[in-house]
Scaffold this motif. Structure first.
Motif, PDB file in Angstrom:
ATOM      1  N   GLU A   1      46.820  45.285  36.622  1.00 48.75           N
ATOM      2  CA  GLU A   1      46.545  43.872  36.366  1.00 48.75           C
ATOM      3  C   GLU A   1      45.181  43.704  35.704  1.00 48.75           C
ATOM      4  OE1 GLU A   1      47.068  41.772  40.061  1.00 48.75           O
ATOM      5  OE2 GLU A   1      49.243  41.964  39.966  1.00 48.75           O
ATOM      6  N   ALA A   2      44.225  44.531  36.083  1.00 43.02           N
ATOM      7  CA  ALA A   2      42.886  44.464  35.487  1.00 43.02           C
ATOM      8  C   ALA A   2      42.918  44.820  34.003  1.00 43.02           C
ATOM      9  CB  ALA A   2      41.933  45.390  36.235  1.00 43.02           C
ATOM     10  N   GLN A   3      43.936  45.548  33.577  1.00 43.11           N
ATOM     11  CA  GLN A   3      44.015  45.976  32.190  1.00 43.11           C
ATOM     12  C   GLN A   3      44.715  44.977  31.275  1.00 43.11           C
ATOM     13  OE1 GLN A   3      45.712  49.984  32.995  1.00 43.11           O
ATOM     14  NE2 GLN A   3      43.958  50.644  31.802  1.00 43.11           N
ATOM     15  N   VAL A   4      45.338  43.964  31.839  1.00 40.99           N
ATOM     16  CA  VAL A   4      45.978  42.952  30.998  1.00 40.99           C
ATOM     17  C   VAL A   4      44.869  42.154  30.320  1.00 40.99           C
ATOM     18  CG1 VAL A   4      47.503  40.940  30.953  1.00 40.99           C
ATOM     19  CG2 VAL A   4      48.002  42.845  32.503  1.00 40.99           C
TER      20      VAL A   4
ATOM     21  N   ILE B   1      51.475  48.611  23.710  1.00 40.71           N
ATOM     22  CA  ILE B   1      50.502  48.439  24.792  1.00 40.71           C
ATOM     23  C   ILE B   1      49.087  48.842  24.384  1.00 40.71           C
ATOM     24  CG2 ILE B   1      52.248  48.649  26.602  1.00 40.71           C
ATOM     25  CD1 ILE B   1      51.222  51.508  27.120  1.00 40.71           C
ATOM     26  N   PHE B   2      48.936  49.380  23.198  1.00 43.67           N
ATOM     27  CA  PHE B   2      47.619  49.804  22.726  1.00 43.67           C
ATOM     28  C   PHE B   2      46.601  48.664  22.667  1.00 43.67           C
ATOM     29  CE2 PHE B   2      44.723  51.441  19.292  1.00 43.67           C
ATOM     30  CZ  PHE B   2      44.126  52.403  20.076  1.00 43.67           C
ATOM     31  N   PRO B   3      46.992  47.445  22.281  1.00 44.83           N
ATOM     32  CA  PRO B   3      46.001  46.351  22.306  1.00 44.83           C
ATOM     33  C   PRO B   3      45.390  46.134  23.693  1.00 44.83           C
ATOM     34  CG  PRO B   3      47.868  45.695  20.977  1.00 44.83           C
ATOM     35  CD  PRO B   3      48.236  47.004  21.641  1.00 44.83           C
ATOM     36  N   GLY B   4      46.136  46.417  24.747  1.00 43.32           N
ATOM     37  CA  GLY B   4      45.580  46.328  26.095  1.00 43.32           C
ATOM     38  C   GLY B   4      44.476  47.347  26.312  1.00 43.32           C
ATOM     39  N   ASN B   5      44.647  48.537  25.756  1.00 46.02           N
ATOM     40  CA  ASN B   5      43.606  49.563  25.860  1.00 46.02           C
ATOM     41  C   ASN B   5      42.359  49.154  25.072  1.00 46.02           C
ATOM     42  OD1 ASN B   5      45.549  50.968  27.260  1.00 46.02           O
ATOM     43  ND2 ASN B   5      45.971  52.423  25.639  1.00 46.02           N
ATOM     44  N   ILE B   6      42.592  48.578  23.899  1.00 41.51           N
ATOM     45  CA  ILE B   6      41.467  48.100  23.091  1.00 41.51           C
ATOM     46  C   ILE B   6      40.740  46.979  23.830  1.00 41.51           C
ATOM     47  CG2 ILE B   6      40.821  46.931  20.947  1.00 41.51           C
ATOM     48  CD1 ILE B   6      43.197  48.449  19.634  1.00 41.51           C
TER      49      ILE B   6
ATOM     50  N   TYR C   1      38.481  48.203  26.493  1.00 42.27           N
ATOM     51  CA  TYR C   1      37.224  48.698  25.940  1.00 42.27           C
ATOM     52  C   TYR C   1      36.312  47.542  25.532  1.00 42.27           C
ATOM     53  CZ  TYR C   1      33.939  50.614  22.585  1.00 42.27           C
ATOM     54  OH  TYR C   1      32.796  50.923  21.899  1.00 42.27           O
ATOM     55  N   VAL C   2      36.845  46.588  24.779  1.00 40.82           N
ATOM     56  CA  VAL C   2      36.046  45.480  24.262  1.00 40.82           C
ATOM     57  C   VAL C   2      35.510  44.602  25.393  1.00 40.82           C
ATOM     58  CG1 VAL C   2      36.163  43.356  22.880  1.00 40.82           C
ATOM     59  CG2 VAL C   2      37.190  45.465  22.026  1.00 40.82           C
ATOM     60  N   GLU C   3      36.362  44.347  26.396  1.00 42.97           N
ATOM     61  CA  GLU C   3      35.976  43.474  27.504  1.00 42.97           C
ATOM     62  C   GLU C   3      35.192  44.203  28.592  1.00 42.97           C
ATOM     63  OE1 GLU C   3      39.731  41.822  28.737  1.00 42.97           O
ATOM     64  OE2 GLU C   3      40.011  40.782  26.818  1.00 42.97           O
ATOM     65  N   GLY C   4      35.132  45.527  28.513  1.00 45.88           N
ATOM     66  CA  GLY C   4      34.395  46.300  29.507  1.00 45.88           C
ATOM     67  C   GLY C   4      35.019  46.274  30.884  1.00 45.88           C
TER      68      GLY C   4
ATOM     69  N   ASP D   1      31.691  52.396  28.958  1.00 46.91           N
ATOM     70  CA  ASP D   1      32.212  52.171  27.603  1.00 46.91           C
ATOM     71  C   ASP D   1      32.639  53.485  26.960  1.00 46.91           C
ATOM     72  OD1 ASP D   1      31.900  49.438  27.709  1.00 46.91           O
ATOM     73  OD2 ASP D   1      29.949  49.437  26.693  1.00 46.91           O
ATOM     74  N   GLN D   2      31.912  54.544  27.232  1.00 45.81           N
ATOM     75  CA  GLN D   2      32.248  55.846  26.652  1.00 45.81           C
ATOM     76  C   GLN D   2      33.632  56.314  27.130  1.00 45.81           C
ATOM     77  OE1 GLN D   2      29.518  59.026  27.532  1.00 45.81           O
ATOM     78  NE2 GLN D   2      30.550  60.450  26.168  1.00 45.81           N
ATOM     79  N   LYS D   3      33.901  56.205  28.421  1.00 48.51           N
ATOM     80  CA  LYS D   3      35.208  56.620  28.952  1.00 48.51           C
ATOM     81  C   LYS D   3      36.324  55.755  28.376  1.00 48.51           C
ATOM     82  CE  LYS D   3      33.493  58.322  33.396  1.00 48.51           C
ATOM     83  NZ  LYS D   3      33.471  58.054  34.855  1.00 48.51           N
ATOM     84  N   ARG D   4      36.092  54.444  28.303  1.00 50.96           N
ATOM     85  CA  ARG D   4      37.109  53.548  27.758  1.00 50.96           C
ATOM     86  C   ARG D   4      37.350  53.836  26.283  1.00 50.96           C
ATOM     87  NH1 ARG D   4      34.688  50.108  31.776  1.00 50.96           N
ATOM     88  NH2 ARG D   4      32.960  49.602  30.378  1.00 50.96           N
ATOM     89  N   PHE D   5      36.288  54.191  25.557  1.00 56.11           N
ATOM     90  CA  PHE D   5      36.416  54.504  24.138  1.00 56.11           C
ATOM     91  C   PHE D   5      37.197  55.799  23.929  1.00 56.11           C
ATOM     92  CE2 PHE D   5      34.770  56.381  20.161  1.00 56.11           C
ATOM     93  CZ  PHE D   5      35.161  55.390  19.276  1.00 56.11           C
ATOM     94  N   VAL D   6      36.864  56.824  24.687  1.00 56.56           N
ATOM     95  CA  VAL D   6      37.561  58.114  24.563  1.00 56.56           C
ATOM     96  C   VAL D   6      39.047  57.931  24.862  1.00 56.56           C
ATOM     97  CG1 VAL D   6      37.777  60.401  25.607  1.00 56.56           C
ATOM     98  CG2 VAL D   6      35.522  59.518  24.997  1.00 56.56           C
ATOM     99  N   ARG D   7      39.360  57.090  25.814  1.00 60.02           N
ATOM    100  CA  ARG D   7      40.766  56.859  26.172  1.00 60.02           C
ATOM    101  C   ARG D   7      41.590  56.347  24.984  1.00 60.02           C
ATOM    102  NH1 ARG D   7      43.408  51.976  29.194  1.00 60.02           N
ATOM    103  NH2 ARG D   7      45.417  52.874  29.687  1.00 60.02           N
ATOM    104  N   LEU D   8      40.961  55.599  24.107  1.00 60.37           N
ATOM    105  CA  LEU D   8      41.680  55.048  22.955  1.00 60.37           C
ATOM    106  C   LEU D   8      42.325  56.141  22.109  1.00 60.37           C
ATOM    107  CD1 LEU D   8      39.173  52.272  21.795  1.00 60.37           C
ATOM    108  CD2 LEU D   8      41.248  51.996  23.172  1.00 60.37           C
TER     109      LEU D   8
END
Length: 141
Positions: free
Chosen positions: A40-43, A90-95, A98-101, A110-117
């Motif tokens: 839910e946090a990722q939506v 679902i990729f926009p959710g990953n973006i 990252y953008v929303e932290g 941010d580094q972990k969220r960026f690498v996940r992309l």
């Protein structure tokens, strides 16, 4: 013969297809049960539907796609294309994460969220390769 030239029913491709299917089933079940709040946090905040229904529907979709990968070797091209399209959808959710932290699943920097992309394209390629969907996509016509 290289892995890229292996027939879609070869042992490596079949194992990759079943493994990806099992991962999707597990992820889908986790959407519905123990990791529901993390998902839910990722939506994304901008998504026009409440978080919980999005997580529930995506969980059922993941379970269905995973089961199809495991059980429908004959329909592998269509299933592979659907799974790849799902990963793209679902990729926009990953973006957004990252953008929303947004912190979820240990992605707390941010580094972990960026690498996940960079892993999402790997999943798309995995689905296409494991099913032979990209190679045999013309067979759907």
């Amino acid at each position: 013969m290289s892995l890229l030239d292996a027939p879609p029913t070869s042992r490596p491709r079949s194992l990759a297809r079943v493994l990806l299917g099992a991962i999707l089933v597990f992820a889908g079940v986790s959407h519905l049960t123990f990791a529901r709040q993390e998902f839910e946090a990722q939506v994304p905040d901008w998504f026009p539907v409440d978080d919980d229904p999005v997580v529930l529907v995506s969980g059922f979709v993941e379970i269905s796609l995973g089961a199809a990968l495991i059980g429908f070797a004959r329909g592998r091209v269509g299933v592979g294309l659907l799974v790849a399209a799902f990963f793209v959808a679902i990729f926009p959710g990953n973006i957004a994460q990252y953008v929303e932290g947004t912190d979820a699943f240990g992605l707390d920097t941010d580094q972990k969220r960026f690498v996940r992309l960079f892993f999402q394209p790997v999943l798309v390629l995995w689905a296409l390769w494991a099913t032979g969907a990209w190679r045999d996509r013309r067979a759907l016509r």
